[in-house]
Design an enzyme around this catalytic site. Sequence first.
Site, PDB file in Angstrom:
ATOM      1  N   TYR A 145      22.060   4.433 -25.724  1.00  0.00           N
ATOM      2  CA  TYR A 145      21.655   3.098 -25.301  1.00  0.00           C
ATOM      3  C   TYR A 145      21.955   2.032 -26.349  1.00  0.00           C
ATOM      4  CZ  TYR A 145      19.130   4.420 -21.072  1.00  0.00           C
ATOM      5  OH  TYR A 145      18.796   4.846 -19.826  1.00  0.00           O
ATOM      6  N   LYS A 195      21.329  19.164 -26.211  1.00  0.00           N
ATOM      7  CA  LYS A 195      22.545  19.822 -25.702  1.00  0.00           C
ATOM      8  C   LYS A 195      23.290  20.330 -26.929  1.00  0.00           C
ATOM      9  CE  LYS A 195      25.372  20.917 -22.309  1.00  0.00           C
ATOM     10  NZ  LYS A 195      25.048  21.923 -21.268  1.00  0.00           N
ATOM     11  N   ASP A 227      20.323  20.951 -19.530  1.00  0.00           N
ATOM     12  CA  ASP A 227      20.634  21.365 -18.149  1.00  0.00           C
ATOM     13  C   ASP A 227      19.625  22.403 -17.670  1.00  0.00           C
ATOM     14  OD1 ASP A 227      21.743  23.040 -20.098  1.00  0.00           O
ATOM     15  OD2 ASP A 227      23.551  23.488 -18.960  1.00  0.00           O
ATOM     16  N   ASP A 251      15.582   9.543 -20.150  1.00  0.00           N
ATOM     17  CA  ASP A 251      15.652   8.656 -18.985  1.00  0.00           C
ATOM     18  C   ASP A 251      15.792   9.486 -17.712  1.00  0.00           C
ATOM     19  OD1 ASP A 251      15.956   6.215 -17.524  1.00  0.00           O
ATOM     20  OD2 ASP A 251      18.119   6.590 -17.466  1.00  0.00           O
ATOM     21  N   ASP A 255      12.699  10.590 -14.631  1.00  0.00           N
ATOM     22  CA  ASP A 255      12.780  10.352 -13.183  1.00  0.00           C
ATOM     23  C   ASP A 255      12.621  11.670 -12.419  1.00  0.00           C
ATOM     24  OD1 ASP A 255      13.234   7.606 -13.497  1.00  0.00           O
ATOM     25  OD2 ASP A 255      14.796   7.572 -11.950  1.00  0.00           O
TER      26      ASP A 255
HETATM   27  C1  IPM Z   1      13.761   3.189 -17.652  1.00  0.00           C
HETATM   28  C2  IPM Z   1      14.821   2.417 -16.930  1.00  0.00           C
HETATM   29  C3  IPM Z   1      15.636   1.629 -17.933  1.00  0.00           C
HETATM   30  C4  IPM Z   1      16.244   2.613 -18.902  1.00  0.00           C
HETATM   31  C5  IPM Z   1      16.722   0.746 -17.296  1.00  0.00           C
HETATM   32  C6  IPM Z   1      16.127  -0.259 -16.315  1.00  0.00           C
HETATM   33  C7  IPM Z   1      17.560   0.057 -18.304  1.00  0.00           C
HETATM   34  O1  IPM Z   1      15.606   3.269 -16.164  1.00  0.00           O
HETATM   35  O2  IPM Z   1      12.957   2.558 -18.361  1.00  0.00           O
HETATM   36  O3  IPM Z   1      13.733   4.412 -17.496  1.00  0.00           O
HETATM   37  O4  IPM Z   1      17.240   3.271 -18.580  1.00  0.00           O
HETATM   38  O5  IPM Z   1      15.717   2.746 -20.009  1.00  0.00           O
HETATM   39 MG    MG Z   2      14.927   5.263 -16.088  1.00  0.00          MG
END
Ligand code: IPM
Ligand code: MG
Length: 360
Positions: A145, A195, A227, A251, A255
Amino acid sequence: MGAGRARRIAVMPGDGIGREVIAEAVRVLSAVDRRYELGLEFEEGLVGGAAIDATGHPIPEQTLALCRRSEAILLGACGGPKWDALPRERRPEQALFTLRKTFGLYANLRPATVSSPLLTASPLRREVAEGTDLLIVRELTGGLYFGAQSRTGRGQETAAVDTLPYSAAEIRRVVRKACEIARGRPRHKVTSVDKANVLETSRLWREVATEVGRETPGVTLDHMLVDNCALQLVTNPRQFDVIVTDNMFGDILSDEAAGVIGSLGLMPSASLGEQPPGLFEPVHGTAPDIAGKGIANPLAAILTGALLLRYGLDHEPAAAAIEAAVHRALQDGCRTADLAGKGPALGTAAMADAVLARLH
Ligand code: IPM
Ligand code: MG
């Protein structure tokens, strides 16, 4: 409030459903503030698309100044289709990167718990999902990032490069934070995810994590390839306690963890540095498709308020009171549309009312 110094909270709703859910989180925090006499003082700031519309900048200096004099930052979400065409440095999401960097928020905590009333919300089989209680600690100010990016050439010859830098110091502090948090949880277990069979940064990550694990008494630290971790999260999520990993892997895995518990609408987050202010935000984003309809799930934002009390103000009883009230509301069958299936659904404000009514 009494004579105590007011504790300022910077409230930055941002865009989309951020506005709706943060309003409810503030209502719940205010109720807890009265009960525990915390002396909270809320002050609003502009961030994201809302700030771009008003000032041309995703995070104006005035907002940063507000954050600097606050003990914690409560943020809704940034972004939306309206600002998608803007160049990278002027997009609403840039505000998040600026906040992460400015305040050195290197540790991003994302807890994922399958609470008993919501077992059916998980897409996983009951016997797989039941008892899941994990916390992802994502490194937030380094890696892909923040590495150098570039683009060269034209047409078919165009090439793009992202780089993934990590120093041992950056790895050490986030793994330390994860170990510290694991010591306060019942299982004292940290899984460091990398990884290392491919990436040099991951090999360094593994070396440093091993050292930190050895230095932290009472915590067991093991390693897992990313993975495999993605697979294990959906086949045996119960095995995890604290997961610590780099920015990009964190990240993605967070999710996925939200998928395991059944909804992004339930996932809060805390981003912490060496000192206040920490940044507290629900993981779900702006959800433009449902914004403005009053149907968004406010629970992630309300639970984010609990994290703000726990990690930002160090007030465990107030944090636990919010979590217990959310649990009771869910146990009593209160559901927003994302969780209701074919059953009746509460709107955003009604769901927050249900939590407030159960706050003891
Ligand atoms: C998160 C989001 C952000 C990230 C995006 C919106 C830039 O997905 O906070 O997980 O990838 O950090
Ligand atoms: Mg995210």
